[in-house]
Scaffold this motif. Structure first.
Motif, PDB file in Angstrom:
ATOM      1  N   MET A   1      14.349  -8.540  15.789  1.00 21.62           N
ATOM      2  CA  MET A   1      12.996  -8.970  15.405  1.00 21.62           C
ATOM      3  C   MET A   1      12.370  -7.923  14.494  1.00 21.62           C
ATOM      4  O   MET A   1      12.382  -6.734  14.796  1.00 21.62           O
ATOM      5  N   ASN A   2      11.787  -8.384  13.369  1.00 24.79           N
ATOM      6  CA  ASN A   2      11.162  -7.458  12.432  1.00 24.79           C
ATOM      7  C   ASN A   2       9.840  -6.975  12.996  1.00 24.79           C
ATOM      8  O   ASN A   2       9.007  -7.767  13.420  1.00 24.79           O
ATOM      9  N   SER A   3       9.638  -5.662  12.992  1.00 23.23           N
ATOM     10  CA  SER A   3       8.420  -5.093  13.576  1.00 23.23           C
ATOM     11  C   SER A   3       7.277  -4.987  12.577  1.00 23.23           C
ATOM     12  O   SER A   3       6.164  -4.614  12.952  1.00 23.23           O
ATOM     13  N   ASP A   4       7.521  -5.303  11.300  1.00 19.75           N
ATOM     14  CA  ASP A   4       6.456  -5.233  10.310  1.00 19.75           C
ATOM     15  C   ASP A   4       5.403  -6.301  10.593  1.00 19.75           C
ATOM     16  O   ASP A   4       5.724  -7.452  10.885  1.00 19.75           O
ATOM     17  N   LEU A   5       4.150  -5.935  10.466  1.00 20.50           N
ATOM     18  CA  LEU A   5       3.052  -6.854  10.771  1.00 20.50           C
ATOM     19  C   LEU A   5       3.061  -8.106   9.902  1.00 20.50           C
ATOM     20  O   LEU A   5       2.750  -9.202  10.371  1.00 20.50           O
ATOM     21  N   LEU A   6       3.394  -7.954   8.629  1.00 21.83           N
ATOM     22  CA  LEU A   6       3.240  -9.047   7.673  1.00 21.83           C
ATOM     23  C   LEU A   6       4.566  -9.455   7.038  1.00 21.83           C
ATOM     24  O   LEU A   6       4.604  -9.953   5.914  1.00 21.83           O
ATOM     25  N   SER A   7       5.630  -9.255   7.766  1.00 23.99           N
ATOM     26  CA  SER A   7       6.962  -9.535   7.231  1.00 23.99           C
ATOM     27  C   SER A   7       7.078 -10.973   6.728  1.00 23.99           C
ATOM     28  O   SER A   7       6.770 -11.927   7.442  1.00 23.99           O
ATOM     29  N   GLY A   8       7.495 -11.115   5.461  1.00 23.25           N
ATOM     30  CA  GLY A   8       7.741 -12.427   4.879  1.00 23.25           C
ATOM     31  C   GLY A   8       6.508 -13.168   4.408  1.00 23.25           C
ATOM     32  O   GLY A   8       6.619 -14.258   3.848  1.00 23.25           O
ATOM     33  N   ARG A   9       5.344 -12.624   4.586  1.00 24.83           N
ATOM     34  CA  ARG A   9       4.118 -13.329   4.216  1.00 24.83           C
ATOM     35  C   ARG A   9       3.798 -13.168   2.730  1.00 24.83           C
ATOM     36  O   ARG A   9       4.011 -12.109   2.152  1.00 24.83           O
ATOM     37  N   ILE A  10       3.237 -14.222   2.156  1.00 21.55           N
ATOM     38  CA  ILE A  10       2.684 -14.181   0.806  1.00 21.55           C
ATOM     39  C   ILE A  10       1.182 -13.997   0.961  1.00 21.55           C
ATOM     40  O   ILE A  10       0.502 -14.859   1.538  1.00 21.55           O
ATOM     41  N   VAL A  11       0.664 -12.873   0.482  1.00 18.16           N
ATOM     42  CA  VAL A  11      -0.738 -12.514   0.725  1.00 18.16           C
ATOM     43  C   VAL A  11      -1.469 -12.290  -0.594  1.00 18.16           C
ATOM     44  O   VAL A  11      -1.029 -11.497  -1.439  1.00 18.16           O
ATOM     45  N   LEU A  12      -2.588 -12.960  -0.753  1.00 19.96           N
ATOM     46  CA  LEU A  12      -3.466 -12.760  -1.908  1.00 19.96           C
ATOM     47  C   LEU A  12      -4.527 -11.722  -1.553  1.00 19.96           C
ATOM     48  O   LEU A  12      -5.143 -11.802  -0.490  1.00 19.96           O
ATOM     49  N   ILE A  13      -4.745 -10.752  -2.451  1.00 24.46           N
ATOM     50  CA  ILE A  13      -5.766  -9.724  -2.262  1.00 24.46           C
ATOM     51  C   ILE A  13      -6.710  -9.766  -3.451  1.00 24.46           C
ATOM     52  O   ILE A  13      -6.286  -9.584  -4.593  1.00 24.46           O
ATOM     53  N   THR A  14      -7.994  -9.990  -3.198  1.00 20.00           N
ATOM     54  CA  THR A  14      -8.964  -9.972  -4.289  1.00 20.00           C
ATOM     55  C   THR A  14      -9.621  -8.592  -4.369  1.00 20.00           C
ATOM     56  O   THR A  14      -9.627  -7.836  -3.409  1.00 20.00           O
ATOM     57  N   GLY A  15     -10.160  -8.286  -5.536  1.00 19.82           N
ATOM     58  CA  GLY A  15     -10.744  -6.955  -5.721  1.00 19.82           C
ATOM     59  C   GLY A  15      -9.706  -5.871  -5.540  1.00 19.82           C
ATOM     60  O   GLY A  15      -9.977  -4.801  -4.984  1.00 19.82           O
ATOM     61  N   ALA A  16      -8.497  -6.133  -6.041  1.00 21.72           N
ATOM     62  CA  ALA A  16      -7.354  -5.281  -5.731  1.00 21.72           C
ATOM     63  C   ALA A  16      -7.172  -4.103  -6.668  1.00 21.72           C
ATOM     64  O   ALA A  16      -6.238  -3.319  -6.500  1.00 21.72           O
ATOM     65  N   SER A  17      -8.059  -3.932  -7.633  1.00 28.22           N
ATOM     66  CA  SER A  17      -7.823  -2.891  -8.638  1.00 28.22           C
ATOM     67  C   SER A  17      -8.227  -1.494  -8.178  1.00 28.22           C
ATOM     68  O   SER A  17      -7.878  -0.508  -8.826  1.00 28.22           O
ATOM     69  N   SER A  18      -8.956  -1.393  -7.059  1.00 25.57           N
ATOM     70  CA  SER A  18      -9.379  -0.070  -6.592  1.00 25.57           C
ATOM     71  C   SER A  18      -9.802  -0.152  -5.136  1.00 25.57           C
ATOM     72  O   SER A  18      -9.844  -1.234  -4.534  1.00 25.57           O
ATOM     73  N   GLY A  19     -10.127   1.001  -4.560  1.00 25.36           N
ATOM     74  CA  GLY A  19     -10.735   1.057  -3.240  1.00 25.36           C
ATOM     75  C   GLY A  19      -9.942   0.403  -2.141  1.00 25.36           C
ATOM     76  O   GLY A  19      -8.717   0.557  -2.037  1.00 25.36           O
ATOM     77  N   ILE A  20     -10.641  -0.371  -1.316  1.00 21.73           N
ATOM     78  CA  ILE A  20     -10.012  -1.008  -0.160  1.00 21.73           C
ATOM     79  C   ILE A  20      -8.960  -2.018  -0.610  1.00 21.73           C
ATOM     80  O   ILE A  20      -7.914  -2.159   0.026  1.00 21.73           O
ATOM     81  N   GLY A  21      -9.206  -2.722  -1.704  1.00 20.90           N
ATOM     82  CA  GLY A  21      -8.240  -3.699  -2.193  1.00 20.90           C
ATOM     83  C   GLY A  21      -6.927  -3.074  -2.610  1.00 20.90           C
ATOM     84  O   GLY A  21      -5.843  -3.566  -2.265  1.00 20.90           O
ATOM     85  N   ALA A  22      -7.004  -1.969  -3.355  1.00 18.21           N
ATOM     86  CA  ALA A  22      -5.779  -1.272  -3.767  1.00 18.21           C
ATOM     87  C   ALA A  22      -5.064  -0.682  -2.561  1.00 18.21           C
ATOM     88  O   ALA A  22      -3.829  -0.719  -2.471  1.00 18.21           O
ATOM     89  N   ALA A  23      -5.841  -0.140  -1.624  1.00 19.05           N
ATOM     90  CA  ALA A  23      -5.236   0.395  -0.400  1.00 19.05           C
ATOM     91  C   ALA A  23      -4.542  -0.714   0.383  1.00 19.05           C
ATOM     92  O   ALA A  23      -3.447  -0.513   0.928  1.00 19.05           O
ATOM     93  N   ALA A  24      -5.171  -1.894   0.419  1.00 22.68           N
ATOM     94  CA  ALA A  24      -4.571  -3.027   1.119  1.00 22.68           C
ATOM     95  C   ALA A  24      -3.242  -3.427   0.489  1.00 22.68           C
ATOM     96  O   ALA A  24      -2.298  -3.802   1.193  1.00 22.68           O
ATOM     97  N   ALA A  25      -3.161  -3.355  -0.837  1.00 25.57           N
ATOM     98  CA  ALA A  25      -1.904  -3.693  -1.501  1.00 25.57           C
ATOM     99  C   ALA A  25      -0.771  -2.808  -0.990  1.00 25.57           C
ATOM    100  O   ALA A  25       0.339  -3.289  -0.702  1.00 25.57           O
ATOM    101  N   HIS A  26      -1.040  -1.520  -0.857  1.00 26.92           N
ATOM    102  CA  HIS A  26      -0.023  -0.597  -0.351  1.00 26.92           C
ATOM    103  C   HIS A  26       0.287  -0.849   1.124  1.00 26.92           C
ATOM    104  O   HIS A  26       1.458  -0.889   1.532  1.00 26.92           O
ATOM    105  N   VAL A  27      -0.751  -1.013   1.931  1.00 26.18           N
ATOM    106  CA  VAL A  27      -0.555  -1.206   3.372  1.00 26.18           C
ATOM    107  C   VAL A  27       0.161  -2.523   3.655  1.00 26.18           C
ATOM    108  O   VAL A  27       1.119  -2.569   4.439  1.00 26.18           O
ATOM    109  N   PHE A  28      -0.265  -3.590   3.016  1.00 25.05           N
ATOM    110  CA  PHE A  28       0.356  -4.894   3.268  1.00 25.05           C
ATOM    111  C   PHE A  28       1.811  -4.905   2.812  1.00 25.05           C
ATOM    112  O   PHE A  28       2.678  -5.469   3.491  1.00 25.05           O
ATOM    113  N   ALA A  29       2.069  -4.302   1.656  1.00 29.72           N
ATOM    114  CA  ALA A  29       3.453  -4.244   1.167  1.00 29.72           C
ATOM    115  C   ALA A  29       4.326  -3.434   2.117  1.00 29.72           C
ATOM    116  O   ALA A  29       5.465  -3.816   2.403  1.00 29.72           O
ATOM    117  N   ARG A  30       3.788  -2.337   2.605  1.00 25.38           N
ATOM    118  CA  ARG A  30       4.531  -1.531   3.587  1.00 25.38           C
ATOM    119  C   ARG A  30       4.838  -2.334   4.841  1.00 25.38           C
ATOM    120  O   ARG A  30       5.884  -2.144   5.479  1.00 25.38           O
TER     121      ARG A  30
END
Length: 255
Positions: A1-30
């Motif tokens: 079983m994959n332990s990643d929280l968002l394994s296989g999910r397609i996730v849209l992030i708005t306001g992704a160019s900086s701040g919390i949005g950019a951080a979310a891009a890294h965290v979600f991808a991880r």
């Protein structure tokens, strides 16, 4: 079983160019997600997407302004066309406002804040929910509010009103689509190091110290700390959780 929280999910992030949005891009991808990024600043989106891909993540971007309905629709359509579906969305895009006294505030400040923070969430929810209903697999959505959506903080009155409205949209959508398997929640960040707070702190010496003095943990959060909470809410680890507002605020609202 994959332990990643968002394994296989397609996730849209708005306001992704900086701040919390950019951080979310890294965290979600991880955490195993394929991330679709949208914001107004193409240069920043392109650089972030390239950085994520260099780390082995699946990432793409589409330029757009969420306050424009067609742009919000195009971001969702891009995710579905590129990856076949949309599983989750983090509606993070937002702006602050000048700390002008309410009785002196101009229409343009109100209009700009409300268009991005409220109309933007409305636009995104409409198209995200449509995509999730069409694929019949449910989905998860997190909207980015603020502790300013729960209590009053030293900020422009339209900003406070807009973040209360985000919570209203969150609860309304959660109630309306629960039986179709779509969960909608919100995070309410406290003082967090973003462009909005950097602007406020820069124009108001001593404001960061004041905010930290009112926060039990006594500090300003890193944007990644908000993104981690959003990732959990988007995941399947909390299947019975919808319509909630999660303060990520170092204890601020407890005061």
């Amino acid at each position: 079983m994959n332990s990643d929280l968002l394994s296989g999910r397609i996730v849209l992030i708005t306001g992704a160019s900086s701040g919390i949005g950019a951080a979310a891009a890294h965290v979600f991808a991880r955490e195993g997600a394929t991330v679709v990024l949208t914001a107004r600043r193409e240069e920043r989106l392109a650089a972030l997407t390239a950085e994520l891909r260099e780390k082995g993540a699946r990432a793409a971007y589409v330029v757009g302004d969420v306050s424009v309905a067609r742009d919000a629709a195009r971001a969702v359509e891009f995710a579905v066309a590129e990856y076949g579906r949309l599983d989750s969305a983090f509606n993070n895009a937002g702006i602050g406002g000048d700390r002008t006294p309410l009785h002196l505030m101009s229409d343009d400040v109100y209009d700009t804040v409300m268009d991005t923070n409220v109309r933007g969430v409305f636009n995104c929810l409409r198209y995200e929910i449509t995509a999730m209903l069409e694929q019949s697999g449910g989905g998860t959505i997190v909207n980015n509010s603020s502790v300013g959506g729960l209590v009053s903080i030293p900020a422009a009155a339209p900003y406070i009103a807009s973040k209360h409205a985000v919570i209203g949209f969150t609860r309304a959508a959660a109630d309306e689509y629960a039986k179709q398997g779509i969960r909608v929640n919100a995070v309410a960040p406290g003082t967090t190091r973003t462009e909005i707070t950097a602007d406020w702190f820069g124009r108001n010496p001593g404001l960061e110290d004041l905010a930290n003095s009112l926060t039990p943990q006594g500090r300003t959060a890193a944007p990644e700390e908000i993104a981690e909470a959003a990732a959990w809410l988007l995941s399947d680890r909390c299947p019975f959780l919808t319509g909630t507002v999660l303060p990520v605020d170092g204890g601020f609202v407890n005061r």
